[in-house]
Design an enzyme around this catalytic site. Structure first.
Site, PDB file in Angstrom:
ATOM      1  CE  LYS A  35     -21.858   3.631 -21.336  1.00  0.00           C
ATOM      2  NZ  LYS A  35     -20.636   3.701 -20.529  1.00  0.00           N
ATOM      3  CE  LYS A  47     -22.048   5.865 -23.797  1.00  0.00           C
ATOM      4  NZ  LYS A  47     -20.559   5.727 -22.987  1.00  0.00           N
ATOM      5  NE  ARG A  77     -17.193  -1.266 -20.617  1.00  0.00           N
ATOM      6  CZ  ARG A  77     -16.268  -1.165 -20.394  1.00  0.00           C
ATOM      7  NH1 ARG A  77     -15.499  -1.840 -19.721  1.00  0.00           N
ATOM      8  NH2 ARG A  77     -15.024  -0.339 -21.199  1.00  0.00           N
ATOM      9  CE1 TYR A  98     -16.714  11.059 -29.633  1.00  0.00           C
ATOM     10  CE2 TYR A  98     -18.400  10.059 -31.048  1.00  0.00           C
ATOM     11  CZ  TYR A  98     -17.519  10.084 -28.984  1.00  0.00           C
ATOM     12  OH  TYR A  98     -17.163   9.547 -28.287  1.00  0.00           O
ATOM     13  CB  CYS A 108     -16.645   6.301 -16.215  1.00  0.00           C
ATOM     14  SG  CYS A 108     -16.666   4.481 -16.232  1.00  0.00           S
ATOM     15  CB  CYS A 115     -17.581   1.163 -15.587  1.00  0.00           C
ATOM     16  SG  CYS A 115     -17.692   1.274 -17.496  1.00  0.00           S
ATOM     17  CB  SER A 119     -17.371   5.751 -30.874  1.00  0.00           C
ATOM     18  OG  SER A 119     -17.659   4.609 -30.408  1.00  0.00           O
ATOM     19  CD  GLU A 135     -30.900   0.959 -14.610  1.00  0.00           C
ATOM     20  OE1 GLU A 135     -29.834   2.470 -14.515  1.00  0.00           O
ATOM     21  OE2 GLU A 135     -29.860   0.379 -14.525  1.00  0.00           O
ATOM     22  NE  ARG A 151     -16.115  -0.173 -24.480  1.00  0.00           N
ATOM     23  CZ  ARG A 151     -17.081  -1.361 -24.532  1.00  0.00           C
ATOM     24  NH1 ARG A 151     -16.892  -2.533 -24.865  1.00  0.00           N
ATOM     25  NH2 ARG A 151     -18.494  -1.667 -23.722  1.00  0.00           N
TER      26      ARG A 151
HETATM   27  C1  PBG Z   1     -17.618   4.965 -20.126  1.00  0.00           C
HETATM   28  C2  PBG Z   1     -18.070   5.675 -21.187  1.00  0.00           C
HETATM   29  C3  PBG Z   1     -17.835   4.894 -22.873  1.00  0.00           C
HETATM   30  C4  PBG Z   1     -18.443   5.484 -23.946  1.00  0.00           C
HETATM   31  C5  PBG Z   1     -18.449   6.576 -23.487  1.00  0.00           C
HETATM   32  N1  PBG Z   1     -18.261   6.090 -21.641  1.00  0.00           N
HETATM   33  C6  PBG Z   1     -17.623   3.505 -23.140  1.00  0.00           C
HETATM   34  C7  PBG Z   1     -17.713   1.810 -22.407  1.00  0.00           C
HETATM   35  O1  PBG Z   1     -18.619   2.108 -21.555  1.00  0.00           O
HETATM   36  O2  PBG Z   1     -17.143   1.522 -22.467  1.00  0.00           O
HETATM   37  C8  PBG Z   1     -18.608   4.921 -25.464  1.00  0.00           C
HETATM   38  C9  PBG Z   1     -19.053   6.307 -25.794  1.00  0.00           C
HETATM   39  C10 PBG Z   1     -18.318   6.360 -27.508  1.00  0.00           C
HETATM   40  O3  PBG Z   1     -18.873   4.894 -27.807  1.00  0.00           O
HETATM   41  O4  PBG Z   1     -18.774   7.046 -28.014  1.00  0.00           O
HETATM   42  N2  PBG Z   1     -16.538   5.702 -19.736  1.00  0.00           N
END
Ligand code: PBG
Length: 323
Positions: free
Chosen positions: A195, A248, A217, A313, A120, A130, A274, A233, A205
């Site tokens: 996602k 996700k 987004r 994590y 990405c 993205c 996260s 999807e 982020r």
């Molecule tokens: C995009 C990406 C994101 C995450 C994984 N791949 C961020 C987004 O879509 O803003 C988020 C993962 C997380 O929050 O732990 N490259």
């Protein structure tokens, strides 16, 4: 035949019985550990909003990789934080970019550890989106070229699997054909299939300096309200050639994980993102939750919902508890 014949508490009286009838179990083999890699040497910066997680330079990343493998965790997923960003995220598909160098180093040092790469461009674009931007819009087909190039350079660097997370239409098919043309017919794709446009990515982020500089987004990530669309999807990514599909975030979307598990035969991964991690960390720090128990209960719930794999994590902490 109900009460008093049926008494479900009978099998809850002893830990031995509870273990005998336990329906779901976790193993370190279920986990993929996300890692952030930065330029430089001997850098280990704790991410403020993700206590216990670090941005690591490549030299320290390889040490970390050895520890992860020793804990029985089969794989990591790498996120790159480049020094240089531009409109098309070109440092993301530089053959000598940060992730490409990190992959090589980890594979040299811990060859048995599966290295997955996030495909990405948001970490590499100056606008933080993205996709390629024109007149304030995120262009789909132009972005596919960047993703093809990125996946190919990851494969050439030695990545074991690529994981597109951009949510552009057609990216799995584009990446599959790029990889196949270059001879990487055996390299699997784990698609971030469903996602959602989630607030739970905020700490990530922060970690990756990848917040969009304008707008949000929602024109590419999914509406959290939509379950049927999530299944479309997923079905499309399967058709385009995904080997593993991902949902996700995880905990707020257990119904999507369960539906995916029921409807498709591919392995299902779920990303405990996260924000899910940081909420538990913050509540534990305040003394409001037992951190280990909250961690294990959330991971168990994700597995019970139907995930075969969990990107988390907590992977190292959970693996230690499971040993
Ligand atoms: C995009 C990406 C994101 C995450 C994984 N791949 C961020 C987004 O879509 O803003 C988020 C993962 C997380 O929050 O732990 N490259």
């Amino acid at each position: 035949m109900a009460f008093p014949i049926q008494r479900l508490r009978r099998l809850r009286q002893h830990e031995g019985f509870r273990r005998m009838v336990r329906e779901t179990s976790l193993s370190p083999a279920d986990f993929i550990y996300p890692l952030f890699v930065v330029e430089g040497r001997n850098r280990r910066e704790e991410i403020v909003s993700m206590p216990g997680q670090f941005r690591l330079s490549v030299d320290l990343l390889v040490k970390e990789a050895g520890e992860i493998a020793a804990l029985g965790i089969p794989g990591i997923i790498l996120f790159g934080i480049p020094d240089r960003k531009d409109a098309k995220g070109s440092s993301g598909y530089d053959p000598n970019g940060i992730v490409q160098r990190a992959v090589k180093a980890v594979k040299d040092h811990a060859p048995g550890l599966m290295v997955v790469t996030d495909v990405c461009i948001d970490e590499y674009t100056d606008h933080g989106h993205c996709g390629v931007v024109k007149d304030g819009r995120i262009l789909n087909d132009e972005t596919l070229d960047c993703l093809r190039a990125m996946a190919l350079t990851h494969a050439q660097a030695g990545a074991d699997m690529v994981a597109p997370s951009d949510m552009m239409d057609g990216r799995v098919a584009a990446i599959r054909s790029e990889l196949d043309q270059a001879g990487f017919t055996e390299l699997p794709i784990m698609a971030y299939a469903a996602k959602f446009a989630s607030c739970f990515y905020a700490p990530f982020r922060d970690a990756a300096f990848s917040s969009p500089q304008f707008g949000d987004r929602q024109s590419y990530q999914m509406d959290p309200a939509n379950r049927r669309e999530a299944l479309r999807e997923i079905a499309l990514d399967v058709e385009e050639g995904a080997d593993i599909i991902m949902v996700k975030p995880a905990l707020p979307y257990l119904d999507i994980i369960a539906a995916a598990r029921e409807q498709i035969l591919l392995p299902v991964a779920a990303y405990q993102v996260s924000g899910e991690y940081s909420m538990i960390k913050a509540a534990a720090k305040a003394g409001w939750l037992d951190e280990s128990r909250a961690m294990m209960e959330s991971l168990l719930s994700i597995k019970r919902a139907g995930a075969d794999l969990i990107l988390t994590y907590f992977a190292k902490d959970a693996a230690r508890l499971l040993h």
